[in-house]
Design a protein around this motif. Structure first.
Motif: not given
Length: 144
Positions: A119-128, A38-48
């Motif tokens: 828990d996402f809000k504790n470490y990222t603003n990215i939808q994986p 299971v791969s969970i990818l957090y894409a880079n981008g402006e404001g990420k």
């Protein structure tokens, strides 16, 4: 859990060493050896944003507990560059869970989805982006 992770790495190392000495590939798609990733990818981008320390110390261990015995091991990649050192990294992070059974994975995640997503809000603003793959073969560089 730490014991299981160390044990899994030890077993994979032994398998890898034996494969290297015989110059063979390991075919793990046989019924008794099936393994899924299971791969969970957090894409880079402006404001990420992405807090790697929280992800490593809290989020991934939490999810791994939910997966229980179905989880063989997990990995975390921290993106450092794109194709060349001067290009932007396409993914800030990628998490991997190596599991034995997809149905058991989906049930475990389903039972805890609100906690996991919350828990996402504790470490990222990215939808994986999630991808589930069947691992069919593991190869080793026999030149080294």
């Amino acid at each position: 859990m730490k014991y299981k992770l160390v044990y899994s790495i030890f077993i994979f190392s032994l398998v890898g060493l034996s494969s290297c000495s015989t110059h063979q590939l390991i075919h793990i798609s046989e019924p008794d050896n099936k393994l899924f990733k299971v791969s969970i990818l957090y894409a880079n981008g402006e404001g990420k944003t992405f807090d790697m320390n929280y992800y490593k110390s809290n989020h991934m261990p939490m999810v791994s507990r939910y997966l229980g015995d179905n989880l063989k091991f997990y990995e975390i990649d921290k993106g450092i560059s794109g194709r060349s050192p001067d290009t932007q990294v396409p993914y800030l992070a990628v998490g991997y869970f190596y599991i034995k059974d997809i149905t058991a994975y989906q049930q475990a995640i389903g039972q805890h989805i609100e906690t996991i997503v919350g828990d996402f809000k504790n470490y990222t603003n990215i939808q994986p982006v999630i991808q589930i793959s069947e691992i069919t073969e593991i190869g080793f560089n026999n030149e080294n």
